[in-house]
Design a protein around this motif. Structure first.
Motif: not given
Ligand code: CUA
Ligand code: RUQ
Length: 656
Positions: A587-589, A623-629, A631-636
């Motif tokens: 999932p992505h947040g 931003y994405c709230t669910d740590f997905c990879s 580079l999750h922190q880059e998902m913004q």
């Molecule tokens: Cu998508 Cu974290």
């Protein structure tokens, strides 16, 4: 010399766990099995090694959390908390545009409830792993959760009811889920003085038809009953298939200080409802149409919840439908009513009773045949207690509430006041064993324990009070469950674990029944949400007046678009976010600064929509709230909000 100092030489001679035990004991608390109650081999029996699966799923009601947590047994590990009747910001439940309608009622949007009794669907009296139902006790509703995706798919409001407690127990092939009103009220509800309770208040017992293929619920009929409190229920099975049993208290029909005024009669009643007879009466046109407004919320096309309102129900009365209901006298303010796996024995837990009565279904039908009636109450024949009794469990303990059954002919009853489980033989009511619980036991659950085929290995005791069992956490301590081994002659306590909200009833089933049919993602190609964006190339931002629709995608680890300008204060901004992933467990947040709402949690292949009315000028990150990879922190991304009337043209980046 302090006691601690004195114990030092002893400590020096001991190592590891033994030393720790002495230290604990010297503080006046022992962790020995003698005081915790745990069996000596408990650890090995509940230990599920990392990476291993448990043997059972358990659906344990969240009580006043309004939701349905799922645990694994025997480990007691919490697997998931399924949002049902309460808004659940973690998953955007009741916040996203697609799910808001699930919480609609005839009273409007009701974002909370009190969920008491999960009940698994059954085929031929055995849990079939299709759905689990659960009741809302406050604003009467019944929910259906799909066991392939563990999501709430439908919520049906029950009109002409108040306090939907005796619900949603199912019949043997899930023909019906039942719903009995705990509080009697004027029906239809009206501006009536409470002092007229005896004359003007009634109860209803509702039969909700469940479609065999789809599970879709609809109200088949309601039975109008005298103004008692209808507390719990269970349907017949085997020989008693075609009947449903509801306990009642307050046959005194008191309307104030019930603790005293509703405890006068020696016996109250189990209402035995012949629902096949009710079907006949409805088919013969003996029901009246009672105008009633109630919400029916269903997740349909595109995973979108929609509400329709019902406008009337079929109401039958005992007078119009002879033989539809009989009263079984039952001591004393009964709470639970439970039917054994054979379908012949019906036991009840009288909170104030000194015995557990076990009624015989065969005797009951014989007594009906022979008209062995005590009298009639509000037009309902009352059968003679002695004529229907199989046996009484004598001196079972104090405050019997609920009974579950194993596959060896035994019943297990929870004792609230004496805090114990009592095991007894169903055929002759002999008490065989008892085990203390900690403390004030409510419901108990054996996987399949209210079905025709119990898996009689474990019993889960759900306690109301946990004082001193856990590290203290301020004035409120979570309620707790305890796992008891019932595979041998003697019950053995294995495990304590805290629960979410207040666990009332629970249901369990062998994990293998449902584990391999769990949905892993939703096929993107089949996504029927009108705002689905199925590739990054289709991402766009569209303004119509002051409404802005953002068609946005997510994939590890970016949004498209991730830069948006041309929004102004006061716009209605709809983020329609599609998760393009087609893998399991990705999932992505989605969350945006200052939004007075919740996050979205978007499942692979799904679209969810979050509404936002920006109130401040400035640049707002999302931003994405669910740590997905990695580079999750880059998902913004950023969305720029300009003053009302002065926004530049809509602009956003696109995929090239
Ligand atoms: Cu998508 Cu974290
Ligand atoms: S209740 S502790 Cu089922 Cu709500 Cu008996």
């Amino acid at each position: 010399m302090s006691p601690r100092f004195r114990s030092r030489p002893v400590l020096l001679m001991l190592t590891g766990a033994a030393a720790a035990a002495v230290v604990v004991a010297s503080c006046g608390r022992s962790t020995s099995t003698a005081t915790t109650g745990a069996a000596t081999d408990a650890a090995s029996k509940v230990y599920v090694a990392p990476g291993q699966y448990d043997e059972f799923y358990a659906f344990v009601s969240g009580g006043f959390s309004g939701n349905l947590p799922v645990y694994a047994l025997p480990s007691g590990r919490l697997l998931r908390d399924i949002p049902v009747f309460s808004q659940y910001p973690e998953k955007g439940w009741g916040y996203s545009e697609q799910t808001k309608a699930m919480l609609n009622t005839s009273y409007g949007f009701v974002p909370w409830d009190d969920a008491h009794h999960p009940e698994l669907s059954q085929t031929d009296g055995v849990p079939d792993g299709r759905w689990v139902f659960v009741n809302a006790n406050n604003t009467p509703r019944v929910a259906r959760i799909d066991l392939t995706n563990m999501e709430t798919m439908e919520i049906l409001e029950v009109p002409n009811a108040a306090g939907n407690h005796s619900s949603p127990f199912v019949t043997m092939n899930t023909e019906y889920a039942v719903a009995g009103t705990r509080f009697s009220v004027p029906i239809p509800n009206a501006d009536v003085s409470i002092s007229e309770y005896k004359d003007k208040f009634s109860g209803t017992l509702t039969f909700i038809k469940v479609d065999k293929a789809t599970g879709r619920m609809s109200i088949a009929f309601q039975l109008l009953m005298p103004g008692f409190d209808y507390d719990l229920a269970h349907a017949g099975k085997g020989p008693s298939h075609g009947w449903a049993f509801f306990t009642s208290y307050n046959s005194e029909q008191a309307s104030t200080l019930l603790e005293k005024n509703a405890s006068q009669n020696d016996k109250d009643f189990i209402a035995a409802v012949n629902w096949k007879r009710a079907e006949e009466c409805v088919a013969q046109g003996k029901a009246t149409d009672l105008p009633s407004r109630y919400a029916h919320n269903v997740v349909g096309e595109g995973h979108i919840a929609r509400t329709e309102f019902g406008t009337s129900v079929k109401l039958i009365t005992p007078a119009q439908c002879e033989g539809v209901v009989y009263f079984l006298p039952t001591p004393k303010s009964p709470h639970g009513v439970d039917v054994d796996p054979s379908g012949e024995f019906i036991s009840a837990g009288g909170k104030l009773a000194s015995v557990i009565p076990v009624h015989s279904f065969a005797k009951m039908t014989a007594a009906i045949e022979a008209k062995t009636f005590e009298n009639t109450v509000s037009g309902v024949p009352v059968l003679k207690y002695d004529a229907i009794l199989s046996c009484e469990v004598k001196e079972p303990g104090l405050g019997p509430l609920h009974t579950e059954f194993d596959d060896k002919g035994n019943g297990y009853t929870s004792m609230f006041i004496s805090s114990e489980v009592v095991k007894w033989r169903v055929s002759d009511c002999t008490v065989l064993d008892r085990i203390p619980t900690y403390y004030s036991l409510g419901h108990i659950m054996i996987p399949g324990g209210d079905s025709r085929k119990p898996w009689g290995k474990y019993l889960l005791a759900m306690n109301k009070i946990t004082k001193d069992r856990y590290l203290p956490t301020g004035p409120e301590l979570n309620q707790a469950a305890q796992l008891i081994d019932i595979s041998g002659d003697k019950m053995k306590l294995l495990l304590d674990f805290p629960t979410v909200g207040e666990p009332h009833y629970a249901q369990g089933l062998l994990a293998s029944v449902i584990k391999d049919k769990q949905v892993r993602n939703y096929p993107l190609a089949e996504n029927a949400d009108p705002f689905a964006t199925k590739s990054e190339k289709e991402a766009k931002v569209v303004r119509k007046g002051n409404r802005v629709d953002i068609h946005m995608t997510q994939i590890r680890s970016h949004f498209m678009p991730d830069n948006i300008e041309g929004i102004q204060v006061g716009d209605s901004v709809y983020f329609h976010v599609t998760n393009l992933e087609q893998d399991w467990d990705v999932p992505h947040g989605f969350a945006v600064l200052g939004n007075r709402n919740a996050e979205l949690l978007v499942m692979p292949g799904q679209t969810r929509t979050l509404t936002w009315v920006p109130e401040r000028v400035g640049v707002h990150p999302f931003y994405c709230t669910d740590f997905c990879s990695a580079l999750h922190q880059e998902m913004q991304g950023y969305i720029r909000v300009s003053p009302k009337g002065s926004a530049p043209a809509i602009a956003y980046n696109t995929s090239k």
